[in-house]
Write an enzyme that holds these catalytic residues in place. Structure first.
Site, PDB file in Angstrom:
ATOM      1  N   GLY A  69      16.411 -20.555  -3.001  1.00 61.69           N
ATOM      2  CA  GLY A  69      17.642 -21.107  -2.135  1.00 61.69           C
ATOM      3  C   GLY A  69      17.613 -20.720  -0.565  1.00 61.69           C
ATOM      4  N   VAL A 124      19.954 -19.049   1.092  1.00 59.58           N
ATOM      5  CA  VAL A 124      20.416 -17.877   1.478  1.00 59.58           C
ATOM      6  C   VAL A 124      19.323 -16.644   0.733  1.00 59.58           C
ATOM      7  CG1 VAL A 124      22.051 -16.163   0.870  1.00 59.58           C
ATOM      8  CG2 VAL A 124      22.918 -18.374   1.617  1.00 59.58           C
ATOM      9  N   ARG A 181      35.560 -13.292  -4.851  1.00 61.96           N
ATOM     10  CA  ARG A 181      36.142 -12.828  -3.538  1.00 61.96           C
ATOM     11  C   ARG A 181      37.545 -12.473  -3.466  1.00 61.96           C
ATOM     12  NH1 ARG A 181      33.341 -17.495   0.287  1.00 61.96           N
ATOM     13  NH2 ARG A 181      31.115 -16.745  -0.113  1.00 61.96           N
ATOM     14  N   CYS A 241      30.666 -17.644   5.249  1.00 59.40           N
ATOM     15  CA  CYS A 241      30.009 -17.556   6.308  1.00 59.40           C
ATOM     16  C   CYS A 241      30.870 -17.657   7.614  1.00 59.40           C
ATOM     17  CB  CYS A 241      28.628 -18.307   6.259  1.00 59.40           C
ATOM     18  SG  CYS A 241      29.208 -20.053   5.572  1.00 59.40           S
ATOM     19  N   LYS A 258      39.799 -20.403   2.308  1.00 58.62           N
ATOM     20  CA  LYS A 258      38.908 -19.134   2.362  1.00 58.62           C
ATOM     21  C   LYS A 258      38.920 -18.265   3.453  1.00 58.62           C
ATOM     22  CE  LYS A 258      35.206 -21.074  -0.637  1.00 58.62           C
ATOM     23  NZ  LYS A 258      33.687 -21.622  -0.552  1.00 58.62           N
ATOM     24  N   ARG A 288      32.140 -30.148   9.806  1.00 57.82           N
ATOM     25  CA  ARG A 288      30.593 -29.970   9.752  1.00 57.82           C
ATOM     26  C   ARG A 288      30.049 -30.530  10.947  1.00 57.82           C
ATOM     27  NH1 ARG A 288      28.507 -26.452   6.306  1.00 57.82           N
ATOM     28  NH2 ARG A 288      29.579 -27.693   4.189  1.00 57.82           N
ATOM     29  N   HIS A 317      26.951 -21.303  12.706  1.00 61.41           N
ATOM     30  CA  HIS A 317      27.936 -21.756  12.590  1.00 61.41           C
ATOM     31  C   HIS A 317      28.734 -21.432  14.060  1.00 61.41           C
ATOM     32  CE1 HIS A 317      27.717 -22.752   8.842  1.00 61.41           C
ATOM     33  NE2 HIS A 317      28.373 -22.004   8.231  1.00 61.41           N
TER      34      HIS A 317
HETATM   35  N1  LIG Z   1      24.477 -21.512   3.063  1.00 55.00           N
HETATM   36  C1  LIG Z   1      25.068 -20.570   3.497  1.00 55.00           C
HETATM   37  O1  LIG Z   1      25.141 -20.637   5.016  1.00 55.00           O
HETATM   38  C2  LIG Z   1      25.799 -19.509   2.579  1.00 55.00           C
HETATM   39  C3  LIG Z   1      26.601 -18.792   3.533  1.00 55.00           C
HETATM   40  C4  LIG Z   1      27.326 -18.059   2.710  1.00 55.00           C
HETATM   41  C5  LIG Z   1      27.558 -18.077   1.261  1.00 55.00           C
HETATM   42  N2  LIG Z   1      26.712 -19.139   0.698  1.00 55.00           N
HETATM   43  C6  LIG Z   1      26.652 -19.060  -0.873  1.00 55.00           C
HETATM   44  O2  LIG Z   1      25.459 -18.723  -1.115  1.00 55.00           O
HETATM   45  C7  LIG Z   1      25.168 -19.293  -2.507  1.00 55.00           C
HETATM   46  C8  LIG Z   1      23.944 -19.904  -2.359  1.00 55.00           C
HETATM   47  O3  LIG Z   1      23.816 -20.791  -1.223  1.00 55.00           O
HETATM   48  P1  LIG Z   1      22.773 -21.648  -0.699  1.00 55.00           P
HETATM   49  O4  LIG Z   1      23.061 -22.251   0.599  1.00 55.00           O
HETATM   50  O5  LIG Z   1      21.379 -20.688  -0.681  1.00 55.00           O
HETATM   51  O6  LIG Z   1      22.365 -22.851  -1.725  1.00 55.00           O
HETATM   52  P2  LIG Z   1      20.989 -23.397  -2.084  1.00 55.00           P
HETATM   53  O7  LIG Z   1      20.101 -23.497  -1.016  1.00 55.00           O
HETATM   54  O8  LIG Z   1      21.475 -24.895  -2.783  1.00 55.00           O
HETATM   55  O9  LIG Z   1      20.298 -22.653  -3.157  1.00 55.00           O
HETATM   56  C9  LIG Z   1      20.754 -22.326  -4.545  1.00 55.00           C
HETATM   57  C10 LIG Z   1      19.911 -21.503  -5.335  1.00 55.00           C
HETATM   58  O10 LIG Z   1      20.755 -21.410  -6.497  1.00 55.00           O
HETATM   59  C11 LIG Z   1      19.771 -21.360  -7.675  1.00 55.00           C
HETATM   60  N3  LIG Z   1      20.559 -22.039  -8.695  1.00 55.00           N
HETATM   61  C12 LIG Z   1      21.230 -23.244  -8.930  1.00 55.00           C
HETATM   62  N4  LIG Z   1      21.936 -23.091 -10.172  1.00 55.00           N
HETATM   63  C13 LIG Z   1      21.263 -22.052 -10.840  1.00 55.00           C
HETATM   64  C14 LIG Z   1      21.492 -21.474 -12.203  1.00 55.00           C
HETATM   65  N5  LIG Z   1      22.218 -22.015 -13.041  1.00 55.00           N
HETATM   66  N6  LIG Z   1      21.020 -20.336 -12.519  1.00 55.00           N
HETATM   67  C15 LIG Z   1      20.285 -19.464 -11.671  1.00 55.00           C
HETATM   68  N7  LIG Z   1      20.098 -20.099 -10.222  1.00 55.00           N
HETATM   69  C16 LIG Z   1      20.500 -21.283  -9.866  1.00 55.00           C
HETATM   70  C17 LIG Z   1      18.899 -22.527  -7.053  1.00 55.00           C
HETATM   71  O11 LIG Z   1      17.863 -22.397  -7.864  1.00 55.00           O
HETATM   72  P3  LIG Z   1      16.824 -23.635  -8.222  1.00 55.00           P
HETATM   73  O12 LIG Z   1      15.684 -23.536  -7.290  1.00 55.00           O
HETATM   74  O13 LIG Z   1      16.297 -23.533  -9.583  1.00 55.00           O
HETATM   75  O14 LIG Z   1      17.654 -25.041  -7.997  1.00 55.00           O
HETATM   76  C18 LIG Z   1      18.625 -21.868  -5.775  1.00 55.00           C
HETATM   77  O15 LIG Z   1      17.707 -20.999  -5.695  1.00 55.00           O
HETATM   78  C19 LIG Z   1      26.446 -20.341  -2.934  1.00 55.00           C
HETATM   79  O16 LIG Z   1      27.375 -19.735  -3.757  1.00 55.00           O
HETATM   80  C20 LIG Z   1      27.052 -20.508  -1.344  1.00 55.00           C
HETATM   81  O17 LIG Z   1      28.373 -20.909  -1.285  1.00 55.00           O
HETATM   82  C21 LIG Z   1      26.086 -19.962   1.309  1.00 55.00           C
END
Ligand SMILES: NC(=O)c1ccc[n+]([C@@H]2O[C@H](COP(=O)([O-])OP(=O)(O)OC[C@H]3O[C@@H](n4cnc5c(N)ncnc54)[C@H](OP(=O)(O)O)[C@@H]3O)[C@@H](O)[C@H]2O)c1
Length: 344
Positions: free
Chosen positions: A13, A15, A100, A129, A213, A235, A242
């Site tokens: 993903g 992050v 959290r 974030c 949050k 957004r 951000h």
């Molecule tokens: N993006 C940001 O700026 C940000 C900032 C702070 C916090 N976060 C938090 O960080 C987390 C990840 O966000 P992201 O932006 O990286 O999301 P993302 O790009 O959609 O990636 C999600 C990841 O989770 C995996 N995943 C989904 N379902 C799963 C499951 N059942 N078991 C194991 N792995 C699973 C996905 O794997 P697959 O490839 O198999 O689908 C992918 O690797 C979220 O909780 C989000 O709220 C994100």
């Protein structure tokens, strides 16, 4: 390799990918490295630290023998699997919102409340974030002059909603330019050429969960349970980073120059604030950088003893992956994880 045994859940993903590159960039002492995701990505090969590793489906026994497990896979995955990792002796550093506000789980920005890490019982949360981008500026100001009240409006990038969200923004942009009707699935409406005052879901009080949050996490991290915080999260069609307009009321008068001095001395913060040369923080400049940038520091016209500031940070780095890796570094520094010997 010698070092802590690490698993990354969500390694495919937005992050998770940045966690892997930051571990490498900061020479984090990694022993075994396990890449985990959902069943969809099992078998995917990822090059990391000079090796090609295969992604496995995250299962409870994936955490056997791990010292630190980074979770970046969404709240429901963390809810289900983080306790399994902790049960097996690993320390979980979780990027989701799942834990959290749990009173037994520390919520940590290492520059601000590193001592809270010691209270962990197997899971440590990394904040939202937008909260991190704001608090890296608020915490040093609060130490100099107690903050009484905060109003924040965010301008949040598409990548805050995950890797697929950026693909959707790019496709929408092409569609609008080609005079086609854009579709949306990640966002609640077309984001291209637009601004959406709707990040995550609406709650009972008409604020969104993202806004709540920012309020609750700020209070927990700053140890200020009664601090009034009001957020409007928006957004915008920016791929990464951000930006936030923050209006702060202090207990006593604080001049913009004093605020610039305080902020300049805080680790992880850089002041860019020179109106004469039209210098202020911008999202494209902040992207790929570790610092949180602060500018447009001026007296607030509505708050008594107030300042208005503009703060910008890469949501995938300090807003997510970097903060998680810094928590893991603090765990090693504080002797709370033994390398190659399983967690706690
Ligand atoms: N993006 C940001 O700026 C940000 C900032 C702070 C916090 N976060 C938090 O960080 C987390 C990840 O966000 P992201 O932006 O990286 O999301 P993302 O790009 O959609 O990636 C999600 C990841 O989770 C995996 N995943 C989904 N379902 C799963 C499951 N059942 N078991 C194991 N792995 C699973 C996905 O794997 P697959 O490839 O198999 O689908 C992918 O690797 C979220 O909780 C989000 O709220 C994100």
């Amino acid at each position: 390799m010698s070092g802590a045994n690490i698993a990354v859940v969500g390694a495919t993903g937005a992050v998770g990918q940045v966690v892997l590159s930051i571990l490498e960039q900061r020479n984090f002492p990694v022993g075994e490295l396990r890449l985990l995701a959902s069943k969809r990505s099992a078998g995917t090969r990822i090059s990391v630290m000079g090796e090609e590793l295969v992604v496995d489906e995250a299962m409870p026994d994936s955490f056997d023998g791990m010292d630190i497990v980074f979770f970046a896979a969404g709240g429901s995955t963390s809810q289900a699997l983080a306790p399994e990792a902790a049960k097996r002796g690993a320390v979980v550093v979780d990027k989701s919102s799942a834990w959290r506000m749990d009173p037994t789980v520390p919520l940590v920005i290492p520059e601000i409340n590193p001592d809270d890490i010691r209270e962990h019982k197997g899971i440590i949360s990394s904040p939202n974030c937008s909260t991190i981008v704001m608090l890296m500026a608020l915490a040093p100001l609060h130490r100099a002059n107690p903050i009484q009240r905060v109003i924040v409006d965010t301008y949040q990038s598409a990548s805050g909603a995950g890797a697929q969200a950026v693909v959707e923004l790019m496709q929408q942009t092409r569609d609008v330019l080609d005079h086609k009707v854009p579709s949306h699935s990640t966002f609640p409406a077309t984001l291209a050429f637009n601004a959406l005052p709707h990040v995550e879901d609406f709650g009972e009080d008409d604020y969104t969960t993202e806004e709540i949050k920012m309020e609750n996490e700020t209070r927990k991290i700053m140890h200020l349970p009664d601090l009034p915080v009001s957020a409007t999260c928006v957004r915008v069609p920016v791929p990464i980073s951000h930006s936030e307009a923050v209006h702060i009321e202090f207990a006593n008068y604080m001049s913009p120059d004093e605020a610039r001095d305080v902020l300049s001395e805080f680790p992880g913060v850089r002041v860019i604030d020179d109106i004469a040369s039209k210098s202020y923080p911008l999202a494209d400049y902040a992207t790929g950088k570790d610092e949180i940038f602060v500018g447009r520091i001026r007296p607030d016209k509505a708050f008594h003893n107030g300042l208005s500031i503009w703060t910008v940070g890469d949501n995938l780095r300090k807003g997510a992956a970097l903060n998680s890796v810094q928590i893991a570094e603090a765990l090693l520094e504080q002797g709370l994880v033994s390398s190659n010997g399983n967690g706690r």
